[in-house]
Design an enzyme around this catalytic site. Structure first.
Site, short mmCIF file in Angstrom:
data_model
loop_
_atom_site.label_atom_id
_atom_site.label_comp_id
_atom_site.label_asym_id
_atom_site.label_seq_id
_atom_site.Cartn_x
_atom_site.Cartn_y
_atom_site.Cartn_z
N VAL A 1 1.65 1.32 6.53
CA VAL A 1 2.58 1.25 5.41
C VAL A 1 2.42 -0.12 4.77
O VAL A 1 2.17 -1.12 5.45
CB VAL A 1 4.04 1.47 5.87
CG1 VAL A 1 5.03 1.08 4.78
CG2 VAL A 1 4.26 2.93 6.26
N CYS A 2 2.53 -0.15 3.45
CA CYS A 2 2.53 -1.41 2.69
C CYS A 2 1.22 -2.17 2.93
O CYS A 2 0.16 -1.57 2.98
CB CYS A 2 3.78 -2.22 3.07
SG CYS A 2 4.26 -3.48 1.88
N THR A 3 1.29 -3.49 3.09
CA THR A 3 0.07 -4.30 3.26
C THR A 3 -0.57 -4.11 4.62
O THR A 3 -1.61 -4.71 4.90
CB THR A 3 0.37 -5.78 3.03
OG1 THR A 3 1.44 -6.19 3.90
CG2 THR A 3 0.77 -6.05 1.59
N GLY A 4 0.01 -3.26 5.46
CA GLY A 4 -0.66 -2.92 6.71
C GLY A 4 -2.03 -2.31 6.48
O GLY A 4 -2.92 -2.43 7.32
N GLY B 1 2.71 3.55 0.61
CA GLY B 1 2.86 2.42 -0.30
C GLY B 1 3.85 1.40 0.27
O GLY B 1 4.03 1.27 1.48
#
Length: 246
Positions: free
Chosen positions: A117-120, A167
């Site tokens: 998720v996200c910048t992962g 996202g």
């Protein structure tokens, strides 16, 4: 046992005797708490979850709250149904951590689903796990996916073969339910959704750069400028040093 210790009987179990998928959720200092909590809440009634970092010391998140790992890189099961990476300040501790990248590369090579998720997703990419795959990340860092060989998508949840990425931040709940349906079935995902009463009705139409007023997008982009610049610099340094895997 201390009075504040949570036991297995304190947690919800909706698995009803079916096999519980094995999930490893990476944590790291500076991670975004909601990236982690959203999917964890969706999966916990149905899955056996290992919370993984290099030590068992409490890990401070972006809000100041801490998460306590349940296992280390060395002791985490080798074969997983799901490998998951949250986002946040991936550049301050995780991106330059060779042990963390080696762990992701190893477990990701065999996991049934490789996810974030996200910048992962940038951390997965740095471990060589997103090269040639479509992926999502936080809207402010979409341009950085190409640095790790991934193909940027603006979708809230992106499915490309066994890579499933969400996202920014709140997309973690949508992502978590989507993956739960693929692992088990749609009814399980709907049960989890109803149990957490996930029926979003945000008070403002400002949750994405496509919806928000341009002046607000510009203002928040400015607020995140230092974060984005630091993350970009670390990714480029890692890439130029040949440390990106894959």
């Amino acid at each position: 046992m201390p009075e504040n210790t949570i036991t297995q009987t304190d947690t919800l179990d909706f698995s009803a005797g079916r096999r519980r998928p094995r999930v490893a959720m990476l944590v790291f200092p500076g991670m975004t708490l909601l990236d982690f909590v959203g999917p964890h809440t969706a999966w916990a009634p149905y899955c056996d979850i290992d919370i993984v970092w290099e030590t068992l010391d409490p890990v401070a998140t972006d809000t100041g709250l801490t998460v306590v790992p349940t296992t280390t890189f060395d002791d985490c099961p080798a074969d997983l149904d799901v490998l998951f990476v949250p986002g946040g300040a991936v550049h301050t501790h995780a991106l330059r951590n060779d042990t963390a990248l080696a762990f992701l590369a190893d477990r990701g090579a065999r996991a049934g689903y490789v996810t974030s998720v996200c910048t992962g997703s940038l951390l997965l990419g740095a471990a060589g796990l997103l090269r040639g795959y479509r992926a999502a990340t936080h809207w402010a860092t979409r341009d950085l996916l190409t640095l790790v060989g991934a193909v940027n998508s603006t979708d809230r949840v992106v499915i490309d073969r066994n890579r499933i990425t969400g996202g920014g931040v709140t997309a973690g709940i949508d992502f978590g339910l989507t993956l739960l349906a693929r692992m088990l079935d749609e009814e399980a995902a709907q049960v989890s959704q109803l149990a957490m009463e996930y029926h979003p009705a945000p008070p403002y139409e400002a949750g994405s750069p496509e919806q928000a007023p341009s002046s607000l997008v510009q203002a928040v982009t400015g607020m995140l400028a230092d974060f984005s610049a630091d993350l970009t610099a670390v990714l480029k340094d890692v890439a130029s040093a040949g440390a990106l895997r894959g």
